[in-house]
Scaffold this motif. Structure first.
Motif, PDB file in Angstrom:
ATOM      1  N   CYS A 259       0.695  -1.390  -0.026  1.00  0.00           N
ATOM      2  CA  CYS A 259       0.105  -0.147   0.008  1.00  0.00           C
ATOM      3  C   CYS A 259       0.812   1.217   0.114  1.00  0.00           C
ATOM      4  CB  CYS A 259      -0.968  -0.192   1.344  1.00  0.00           C
ATOM      5  SG  CYS A 259      -2.028   1.469   1.392  1.00  0.00           S
ATOM      6  N   VAL A 260       0.719   1.975  -1.126  1.00  0.00           N
ATOM      7  CA  VAL A 260       1.589   2.982  -1.300  1.00  0.00           C
ATOM      8  C   VAL A 260       0.831   4.322  -1.476  1.00  0.00           C
ATOM      9  CG1 VAL A 260       3.616   4.283  -2.297  1.00  0.00           C
ATOM     10  CG2 VAL A 260       3.653   1.742  -1.870  1.00  0.00           C
ATOM     11  N   ASN A 261       0.941   5.324  -0.570  1.00  0.00           N
ATOM     12  CA  ASN A 261       0.119   6.560  -0.897  1.00  0.00           C
ATOM     13  C   ASN A 261      -1.412   6.256  -1.126  1.00  0.00           C
ATOM     14  OD1 ASN A 261       2.396   8.122  -0.659  1.00  0.00           O
ATOM     15  ND2 ASN A 261       2.875   8.046  -3.013  1.00  0.00           N
ATOM     16  N   GLY A 262      -1.884   5.227  -0.401  1.00  0.00           N
ATOM     17  CA  GLY A 262      -3.431   5.052  -0.782  1.00  0.00           C
ATOM     18  C   GLY A 262      -3.655   4.288  -1.710  1.00  0.00           C
ATOM     19  N   VAL A 263      -2.799   3.598  -2.344  1.00  0.00           N
ATOM     20  CA  VAL A 263      -2.986   2.755  -3.801  1.00  0.00           C
ATOM     21  C   VAL A 263      -2.424   1.310  -3.338  1.00  0.00           C
ATOM     22  CG1 VAL A 263      -2.605   2.155  -6.013  1.00  0.00           C
ATOM     23  CG2 VAL A 263      -3.110   4.558  -5.229  1.00  0.00           C
ATOM     24  N   GLN A 264      -3.287   0.324  -3.339  1.00  0.00           N
ATOM     25  CA  GLN A 264      -2.864  -1.011  -2.952  1.00  0.00           C
ATOM     26  C   GLN A 264      -2.350  -1.757  -4.286  1.00  0.00           C
ATOM     27  OE1 GLN A 264      -4.722  -3.257   0.019  1.00  0.00           O
ATOM     28  NE2 GLN A 264      -6.515  -1.678   0.031  1.00  0.00           N
ATOM     29  N   THR A 265      -1.484  -2.617  -4.099  1.00  0.00           N
ATOM     30  CA  THR A 265      -1.045  -3.409  -5.249  1.00  0.00           C
ATOM     31  C   THR A 265      -1.568  -4.838  -4.792  1.00  0.00           C
ATOM     32  OG1 THR A 265       0.851  -2.319  -5.683  1.00  0.00           O
ATOM     33  CG2 THR A 265       0.860  -4.642  -6.354  1.00  0.00           C
ATOM     34  N   LEU A 266      -2.273  -5.695  -5.969  1.00  0.00           N
ATOM     35  CA  LEU A 266      -2.982  -6.966  -5.569  1.00  0.00           C
ATOM     36  C   LEU A 266      -2.085  -7.858  -6.519  1.00  0.00           C
ATOM     37  CD1 LEU A 266      -6.549  -5.203  -5.725  1.00  0.00           C
ATOM     38  CD2 LEU A 266      -5.345  -5.922  -3.617  1.00  0.00           C
ATOM     39  N   SER A 267      -2.324  -9.003  -5.879  1.00  0.00           N
ATOM     40  CA  SER A 267      -1.629 -10.164  -6.850  1.00  0.00           C
ATOM     41  C   SER A 267      -2.885 -11.306  -6.814  1.00  0.00           C
ATOM     42  CB  SER A 267      -0.548 -10.905  -6.170  1.00  0.00           C
ATOM     43  OG  SER A 267       0.166 -11.778  -6.832  1.00  0.00           O
ATOM     44  N   GLY A 268      -2.838 -11.908  -8.219  1.00  0.00           N
ATOM     45  CA  GLY A 268      -3.925 -12.694  -8.210  1.00  0.00           C
ATOM     46  C   GLY A 268      -3.683 -13.978  -8.896  1.00  0.00           C
ATOM     47  N   THR A 269      -4.424 -15.116  -8.459  1.00  0.00           N
ATOM     48  CA  THR A 269      -3.776 -16.440  -9.281  1.00  0.00           C
ATOM     49  C   THR A 269      -5.301 -17.064  -9.303  1.00  0.00           C
ATOM     50  OG1 THR A 269      -1.827 -16.840  -8.372  1.00  0.00           O
ATOM     51  CG2 THR A 269      -2.852 -18.736  -9.041  1.00  0.00           C
ATOM     52  N   LEU A 270      -5.495 -17.551 -10.838  1.00  0.00           N
ATOM     53  CA  LEU A 270      -6.914 -18.332 -10.863  1.00  0.00           C
ATOM     54  C   LEU A 270      -6.350 -19.540 -11.453  1.00  0.00           C
ATOM     55  CD1 LEU A 270      -9.752 -18.795 -11.708  1.00  0.00           C
ATOM     56  CD2 LEU A 270      -9.232 -17.432 -13.797  1.00  0.00           C
ATOM     57  N   THR A 271      -6.903 -20.800 -10.998  1.00  0.00           N
ATOM     58  CA  THR A 271      -6.614 -22.122 -11.405  1.00  0.00           C
ATOM     59  C   THR A 271      -8.013 -22.772 -12.061  1.00  0.00           C
ATOM     60  OG1 THR A 271      -4.824 -22.610  -9.840  1.00  0.00           O
ATOM     61  CG2 THR A 271      -6.298 -24.325 -10.833  1.00  0.00           C
ATOM     62  N   LEU A 272      -7.862 -23.021 -13.194  1.00  0.00           N
ATOM     63  CA  LEU A 272      -9.079 -23.566 -13.929  1.00  0.00           C
ATOM     64  C   LEU A 272      -8.787 -25.196 -14.029  1.00  0.00           C
ATOM     65  CD1 LEU A 272      -9.532 -20.993 -16.762  1.00  0.00           C
ATOM     66  CD2 LEU A 272     -11.283 -21.299 -14.912  1.00  0.00           C
ATOM     67  N   ARG A 273      -9.551 -26.021 -13.739  1.00  0.00           N
ATOM     68  CA  ARG A 273      -9.533 -27.332 -13.914  1.00  0.00           C
ATOM     69  C   ARG A 273     -10.446 -28.266 -14.713  1.00  0.00           C
ATOM     70  NH1 ARG A 273     -10.232 -31.585 -10.226  1.00  0.00           N
ATOM     71  NH2 ARG A 273     -11.001 -30.266  -8.533  1.00  0.00           N
ATOM     72  N   SER A 274     -10.338 -29.047 -15.462  1.00  0.00           N
ATOM     73  CA  SER A 274     -11.339 -30.042 -15.973  1.00  0.00           C
ATOM     74  C   SER A 274     -11.358 -31.191 -15.243  1.00  0.00           C
ATOM     75  CB  SER A 274     -11.346 -30.344 -17.530  1.00  0.00           C
ATOM     76  OG  SER A 274     -12.192 -31.184 -18.124  1.00  0.00           O
ATOM     77  N   THR A 275     -12.842 -31.847 -14.951  1.00  0.00           N
ATOM     78  CA  THR A 275     -12.896 -32.860 -14.122  1.00  0.00           C
ATOM     79  C   THR A 275     -13.448 -33.930 -15.078  1.00  0.00           C
ATOM     80  OG1 THR A 275     -15.010 -32.534 -13.299  1.00  0.00           O
ATOM     81  CG2 THR A 275     -13.007 -31.892 -12.124  1.00  0.00           C
TER      82      THR A 275
ATOM     83  N   THR B 135      -1.141  -9.138 -11.830  1.00  0.00           N
ATOM     84  CA  THR B 135      -1.317  -8.157 -10.796  1.00  0.00           C
ATOM     85  C   THR B 135      -2.079  -7.011 -11.211  1.00  0.00           C
ATOM     86  OG1 THR B 135       0.802  -6.981 -11.806  1.00  0.00           O
ATOM     87  CG2 THR B 135       1.164  -8.800 -10.138  1.00  0.00           C
ATOM     88  N   MET B 136      -2.413  -6.312 -10.092  1.00  0.00           N
ATOM     89  CA  MET B 136      -3.294  -5.060 -10.356  1.00  0.00           C
ATOM     90  C   MET B 136      -3.270  -4.059  -9.347  1.00  0.00           C
ATOM     91  SD  MET B 136      -7.097  -6.459  -9.921  1.00  0.00           S
ATOM     92  CE  MET B 136      -7.039  -7.318 -11.315  1.00  0.00           C
ATOM     93  N   THR B 137      -3.589  -2.674  -9.633  1.00  0.00           N
ATOM     94  CA  THR B 137      -3.556  -1.736  -8.463  1.00  0.00           C
ATOM     95  C   THR B 137      -5.047  -1.398  -8.233  1.00  0.00           C
ATOM     96  OG1 THR B 137      -3.171   0.056 -10.276  1.00  0.00           O
ATOM     97  CG2 THR B 137      -1.181  -0.840  -9.037  1.00  0.00           C
ATOM     98  N   SER B 138      -5.327  -0.778  -6.994  1.00  0.00           N
ATOM     99  CA  SER B 138      -6.604  -0.405  -6.610  1.00  0.00           C
ATOM    100  C   SER B 138      -6.650   1.268  -6.966  1.00  0.00           C
ATOM    101  CB  SER B 138      -6.846  -0.312  -5.048  1.00  0.00           C
ATOM    102  OG  SER B 138      -6.021   0.723  -4.517  1.00  0.00           O
ATOM    103  N   GLY B 139      -7.793   1.882  -6.874  1.00  0.00           N
ATOM    104  CA  GLY B 139      -7.973   3.111  -7.153  1.00  0.00           C
ATOM    105  C   GLY B 139      -7.268   3.829  -6.078  1.00  0.00           C
ATOM    106  N   LYS B 140      -7.202   5.000  -6.217  1.00  0.00           N
ATOM    107  CA  LYS B 140      -6.533   5.937  -5.179  1.00  0.00           C
ATOM    108  C   LYS B 140      -7.622   5.974  -4.141  1.00  0.00           C
ATOM    109  CE  LYS B 140      -3.819   9.223  -3.577  1.00  0.00           C
ATOM    110  NZ  LYS B 140      -2.360   9.115  -3.467  1.00  0.00           N
ATOM    111  N   GLY B 141      -6.817   5.845  -2.988  1.00  0.00           N
ATOM    112  CA  GLY B 141      -7.889   5.897  -1.561  1.00  0.00           C
ATOM    113  C   GLY B 141      -8.564   4.746  -1.378  1.00  0.00           C
TER     114      GLY B 141
END
Length: 584
Positions: A453-469, A551-557
Motif C-alpha cells: 500500500c503506497v500513498n493510498g493505492v494497494q497492489t494486488l496479486s491474483g492467481t486463478l486455477t481452472l481445471r477440467s474434471t 497483478t493489479m492496483t486499486s484506485g486512489k484512496g
C-alpha cells in the motif's frame, strides 16, 4: 494531643484511600469483564434461538443477555471507571470496555427486545396458500427499521474507538464484538430493505410481472449459467401465480441488438450479448442482463416486465434441503441429487433438447408450487434463500427506480461495481465458449492478496486455477449434446472445453496482462464502466488444469479490504471472498 509526623499520617491515609480505590477498580474490572463475557455468550445463544422456532427460548436468552449487558454498563458507568479512562496505558482499554458495555446495554434495552418479539412473525415474508399476507409484512417494517437504526448506531459507537493499543485479549474481544455487530447490522440492513420493497414487488399497488430465469451452471455464464428455463410470475395484492414457461433458446436470434451496445461491451462479449437471450448474461452486470432480457421478451411477448429474478441450479439444492424431495416425471429429486440430475443425467436420459426443456419447466413449476404452499419450517426455507443470496446465486432487478434504489448495494443486486469508495473491487468471471454443457466438469479457484500500500493505492496479486474434471474418455462416453460436437470446436476436440476468462480491476485501478503461461489464445484489454478488463480464452482437455496469474492496483484512496467477486460455481459454497487490506 499533638500528632507527630503528620505527613506520615496523611500519606498513610492517602495510601489507604488509593488502596480502596484500586481494590474497587479491580473489582469493577472483574465485574465488567464477567458480565461482558456472559453477555457475549448469551448473544450467541440469542442468534441460535432466533434461527429456531422457539419463542420461549428466545425470550429467555434475551432476558439473560439484558441482565449481563446492564451489569457491565453499570460497572463501567461509575465515577471510578471514569477516572480509569484517564490513566496512562490502561485508559484506552477502560474506554473500550465502557464503549462495548454501553453498546450491549443499549441494544438489550430497545431494538433487540422489540425485534425478538417479531421473530415469530418473520415467516410472513414467505408465501403460504399461494400468496403473502401484506398486512403482516407491513407489521414487521417498524421493528426491523428500529433495529437497523440501533445496530447502525452501535456500529458507529464501536468504530469511534481505536482498539489497536488495547491489551491482547481485550483487543481480540473488542474486534470480535465489532465483527458481530457489523454482521448483525448488515443482516438487519438487508432485512430492512427487503421489507421496504416487498409490498411493492408483491403487487400492493397493482399487478406486477416478473421473469424468473433458471441459470444452467452446466453452460457457464458470468452471473452463473445459461438462462435455460424462463417463467412468467405475476404478483397482485400479495397473490403469486406462475404463468407460462418458455425455454431460453426459444427466443432465437434477434435481427439486431435489442439495445445499443457500448463499444467496450461489443469488444469484450461480442454482438451476441445483445442478440441472443441466451447470451444476455455474458456480462457480469446483472442490471444490464435484466435490461436485455426485458427488451427481448417485450419484442416477442405481450406482457410488460416489471423485474427479473434469477437463480441457479445449486439454489434448488438449498431449497430442496428445506422443502424436502419432489417427484417430477418419474425422477425423485433431492437436495443431494438435483444438481447431477438437472445438469448431467438429463442429457443422457432425454437426448431430445425439447424433452430436456419440458423437464426443466416441470421442475420449475413443481418447486414453485411446493414453495408457495409449503407448511413446514419457514425459518429453514429462509435460511436456504439467505445462503443462496449470500453466494450471489439469487439476483433481482426491479425496473421501478424506487424499488431498485432499495435493492442497490445488497447481495441480490448483482451490481458490477457497488458504491464503496474505500473498497477495491476485483471481478473474476467466466463464460462457456464450447457451446456445450461441459461446464458441469469445470472447477476453479481464485486467490487474491494485497501485497503493498503506497500513498493510498494497494497492489494486488491474483492467481486463478481452472481445471477440467471430465473423464479421459469423454469423447466416447458423454452425449453429443454435452460435448457440443461440431459447434465452437472441431469434432476432434470433443471432450475439451473452451472457457472465456474476464478479470476486472478495481474502479480507477489498472491490471497487468496475464503472465505468459503457454496460453492458447491471445489476450485483450478493454475498459468497461470505469473498470479495466483483461481477458483471454483457456482450452482445457479432460483432466487438465491451467493457472493464470496477474497483478493489479486499486484506485486512489481504496485502502479497505478487497472484495473479490467470482462467478458462482457449480459446487456448493461461495466462490467470492474478502481480502485483508495491505494499508494498516
Amino acid at each position: 494531643m499533638r500528632v507527630k509526623h503528620p505527613w506520615r499520617w496523611a500519606s498513610g491515609a492517602v495510601a489507604a484511600v488509593i488502596a480502596v480505590i484500586v481494590g474497587y477498580a479491580g473489582w469493577l474490572v472483574w465485574d465488567a469483564a464477567h458480565h461482558l463475557k456472559a453477555a457475549a455468550s448469551e448473544a450467541s445463544a440469542i442468534k441460535a434461538a432466533a434461527l429456531g422456532d422457539d419463542p420461549a427460548k428466545i425470550a429467555s436468552t434475551i432476558h439473560d443477555f439484558s441482565g449481563h449487558a446492564h451489569g457491565a454498563a453499570k460497572a463501567t458507568g461509575s465515577p471510578v471507571w471514569s477516572l480509569m479512562t484517564h490513566l496512562p496505558v490502561f485508559g484506552d482499554d477502560a474506554r473500550g470496555v465502557r464503549a462495548a458495555s454501553q453498546v450491549a446495554d443499549d441494544l438489550s434495552r430497545g431494538a433487540l427486545t422489540e425485534l425478538a418479539g417479531t421473530v415469530g412473525d418473520i415467516d410472513a415474508v414467505l408465501p403460504q396458500n399461494g400468496g403473502v399476507d401484506l398486512a403482516k409484512v407491513q407489521s414487521l417494517v417498524k421493528p426491523v427499521a428500529d433495529s437497523d437504526a440501533a445496530l447502525q448506531r452501535a456500529k458507529r459507537q464501536l468504530a469511534a474507538q481505536d482498539p489497536s493499543g488495547y491489551v491482547g485479549s481485550l483487543k481480540l474481544r473488542y474486534r470480535d464484538l465489532q465483527t458481530k455487530v457489523d454482521d448483525a447490522a448488515s443482516a438487519i440492513g438487508v432485512a430492512d430493505r427487503a421489507l421496504k420493497v416487498l409490498p411493492r414487488m408483491l403487487g400492493a399497488d397493482g399487478r406486477h410481472n416478473y421473469l424468473v430465469i433458471m441459470q444452467n451452471n452446466a453452460e457457464i455464464r458470468a452471473t452463473g449459467g445459461l438462462p435455460g428455463a424462463v417463467s412468467l410470475i405475476t404478483a397482485d395484492n400479495g397473490k403469486i401465480t406462475m404463468g407460462r414457461e418458455l425455454a431460453g433458446n426459444s427466443f432465437g436470434e434477434a435481427p439486431q441488438e435489442v439495445l445499443p451496445l457500448q463499444p467496450a461491451e461489443e469488444k469484450i462479449f461480442g454482438k451476441n450479448l445483445g442478440r441472443y437471450f441466451l447470451d444476455a448474461n455474458l456480462t457480469p452486470d446483472f442490471s444490464r442482463s435484466a435490461d436485455l432480457w426485458k427488451a427481448r421478451w417485450e419484442q416477442t411477448q405481450p406482457e410488460k416486465i416489471d423485474g427479473v429474478i434469477s437463480l441457479d441450479t445449486v439454489t434448488l439444492s438449498y431449497l430442496l434441503d428445506a422443502l424436502g424431495p419432489v417427484d417430477v416425471d418419474g425422477v425423485h429429486l433431492t437436495s443431494d441429487n438435483v444438481v447431477d440430475e438437472l445438469l448431467s443425467k438429463v442429457y443422457a436420459q432425454r437426448p431430445n433438447p425439447a424433452d430436456q426443456d419440458a423437464f426443466f419447466g416441470q421442475v420449475a413449476s413443481t418447486v414453485f408450487q411446493r414453495m408457495t404452499t409449503f407448511s413446514g419450517s419457514k425459518r429453514v426455507l429462509l435460511q436456504a434463500l439467505q445462503r443462496a443470496a449470500d453466494e450471489h446465486r439469487i439476483l433481482i432487478h426491479d425496473f421501478h427506480s424506487d424499488v431498485q434504489g432499495d435493492l442497490t448495494g445488497t447481495a441480490v443486486a448483482g451490481e458490477l461495481t457497488a458504491n464503496a469508495p474505500k473498497t477495491p473491487q476485483v471481478g473474476v468471471y467466466f463464460a462457456d465458449g464450447t457451446l456445450s454443457k461441459m461446464s458441469y466438469y469445470l472447477r476453479y479457484s481464485t486467490h487474491v492478496s494485497a501485497t503493498s500500500c503506497v500513498n493510498g493505492v494497494q497492489t494486488l496479486s491474483g492467481t486463478l486455477t481452472l481445471r477440467s474434471t471430465a473423464p479421459k474418455d469423454a469423447k466416447t462416453t458423454l452425449p453429443a449434446y454435452v460435448l457440443g460436437t461440431g459447434n465452437a470446436l472441431p469434432k476432434s476436440s470433443a471432450g475439451d472445453m473452451l472457457v472465456a476468462v474476464y478479470v476486472f480491476a478495481p474502479e480507477g485501478g489498472a491490471a497487468s496482462k496475464f503472465d505468459d503461461n503457454d496460453l492458447d489464445f491471445d489476450q485483450f484489454t478493454a475498459e468497461l464502466d470505469g473498470r479495466q478488463v483483461i481477458g483471454t480464452w483457456v482450452l482445457l482437455e479432460p483432466g487438465q488444469a491451467q493457472d493464470l496469474k496477474w497483478t493489479m492496483t486499486s484506485g486512489k484512496g481504496q485502502t479497505g479490504d478487497t472484495s473479490v467477486a467470482v462467478t458462482p460455481s457449480i459446487a456448493a459454497g461461495s466462490s467470492s471472498s474478502t481480502v485483508a487490506t495491505a494499508c494498516s
